[in-house]
Design an enzyme around this catalytic site. Structure first.
Site, short mmCIF file in Angstrom:
data_model
loop_
_atom_site.label_atom_id
_atom_site.label_comp_id
_atom_site.label_asym_id
_atom_site.label_seq_id
_atom_site.Cartn_x
_atom_site.Cartn_y
_atom_site.Cartn_z
CD GLU A 201 35.71 -30.96 21.92
OE1 GLU A 201 37.04 -31.55 21.33
OE2 GLU A 201 34.41 -31.78 21.11
CG ASP A 226 31.44 -44.50 10.77
OD1 ASP A 226 31.46 -44.06 9.60
OD2 ASP A 226 30.99 -43.22 11.01
#
Length: 288
Positions: A201, A226
Site C-alpha cells: 500500500e 463481482d
C-alpha cells in the site's frame, strides 16, 4: 461395436492438436475430427473383415499380423474423406453444437475455452504466460462484457495487471486459489469468503507492506462478475464506467478515472494499467 482408439492416430497428441485447432477455427476442426472418426470406423471394419476370414495357419505369425494391421490402417486412411462418405454426415452432426460466435461459448456450453497447446507462440513474439492468461480468461471477460457493458479488453487487462498475468495468484490461508483477479478487498459489507494477504500500500507516496483481507471466489468467472458489479453499482466509479462505455478504445482515460476514484493507492497505477490494456489488445490481435 467397440472402436479401439489405440489402433489409430487419435492419441493424446492428436486430440490436443484438435482442441487447439478448435480454438482458432471450429469449422476446420470439426471437419478434421469427422475424418478421424470415419478413419477409426473404417479401420474397425477392416479388422472385422480380417477376423471373419479363415486363416491357413501356415504363414500367419505376429509379424505378419502387424503388417496386416498397418496395411489395414493405410487402406482406412485412403478411404476416409471421400465424397458421400461418413465424414460428411459426422461433420454435419458435430457442427450443430458449434457456437455462432466466439463469445457464445461460455454461455451456450459449446467449445468452452481454447485449449493447449498454444499455436506458434515464438513466431508471434508472445510470451507463453501472457498468451495462456488471455486464453484462459478471455471467454469470461467477453461474457461479463455483454452483461455489464464494460469493455472485455479493459477487464482482461486489469486482471492481468493485478495478477502479473496470472503468475501472482492470491491464495487463501489453506493454500487454495482465492480467484481474486482484481485485488478487491473484503470490506465490512462483504459476507463471502476471505483471503488474508500481505500486499503493498502507498501511504503519502511511500510503499508499505501490510496484511489486508481480500474477497475470495469459487471461480475466476465469479471474480469478473463481482468486479463489474463493483464498478457499475458504485457511484464512485461512475466516471470510469461512462468513459469505458463511451470510448472503449481509450485506455488512458479509463485508467485515469479509475485511479482518481481511488481504486488503487499506487500513484503510477493509471499509467501502468493503460500500458497493460494496450498490450492486451495487441496480444489478442497477434493470437487471432
Amino acid at each position: 461395436m467397440t472402436l479401439n482408439a489405440a489402433s489409430f492416430a487419435l492419441d493424446t497428441q492428436s486430440t490436443d492438436a484438435l482442441r487447439a485447432q478448435a480454438a482458432r477455427d471450429p469449422k476446420s476442426a470439426t471437419k478434421a475430427a469427422a475424418k478421424q472418426f470415419e478413419a477409426l470406423f473404417m479401420n474397425e471394419v477392416m479388422k472385422r473383415m480380417r477376423a471373419a476370414t479363415l486363416e491357413s495357419g501356415l504363414m500367419e505369425n505376429r509379424l505378419s499380423q502387424i503388417g496386416t494391421e498397418m496395411l489395414d490402417q493405410q487402406f482406412a486412411t485412403q478411404m476416409t474423406g471421400l465424397p458421400g462418405g461418413l465424414s460428411a454426415a459426422i461433420e454435419r452432426q458435430l457442427s450443430r453444437g458449434l457456437p455462432s460466435t466466439p463469445g457464445d461459448a461460455l454461455s451456450t456450453g459449446g467449445l468452452a475455452k481454447p485449449a493447449e497447446p498454444l499455436p506458434d507462440l515464438p513466431k508471434k513474439n508472445v510470451p507463453e504466460h501472457v498468451a495462456r492468461f488471455i486464453q484462459r480468461h478471455g471467454d469470461a471477460a467477453r461474457a461479463v462484457a455483454q452483461e455489464s457493458g464494460l469493455p472485455a479488453d479493459f477487464m482482461l487487462a486489469q486482471a492481468a495487471h493485478e495478477t502479473g498475468w496470472g503468475r501472482a495468484r492470491m491464495k487463501a490461508s489453506d493454500g487454495s486459489d482465492a480467484h481474486n483477479l482484481f485485488g478487491i478487498k473484503a470490506g465490512p459489507g462483504w459476507t463471502g469468503k476471505v483471503a488474508e494477504v500481505t500486499t503493498t500500500e502507498y501511504v503519502n507516496g511511500q510503499a508499505r507492506k501490510v496484511v489486508a483481507k481480500f474477497r475470495a471466489y469459487d471461480s475466476p468467472e465469479e471474480s469478473f462478475r463481482d468486479y463489474a458489479k463493483l464498478l457499475t453499482g458504485n457511484q464512485r466509479y461512475a466516471q470510469a464506467v461512462a468513459s469505458a462505455q463511451a470510448a472503449p478504445d481509450n485506455a488512458a482515460a479509463f485508467a485515469k478515472h479509475l485511479q482518481k476514484a481511488g481504486y488503487a493507492t499506487d500513484p503510477e497505477y493509471a499509467n501502468k494499467l493503460a500500458r497493460v490494456i494496450n498490450t492486451t489488445v495487441r496480444v489478442q490481435r497477434a493470437l487471432a
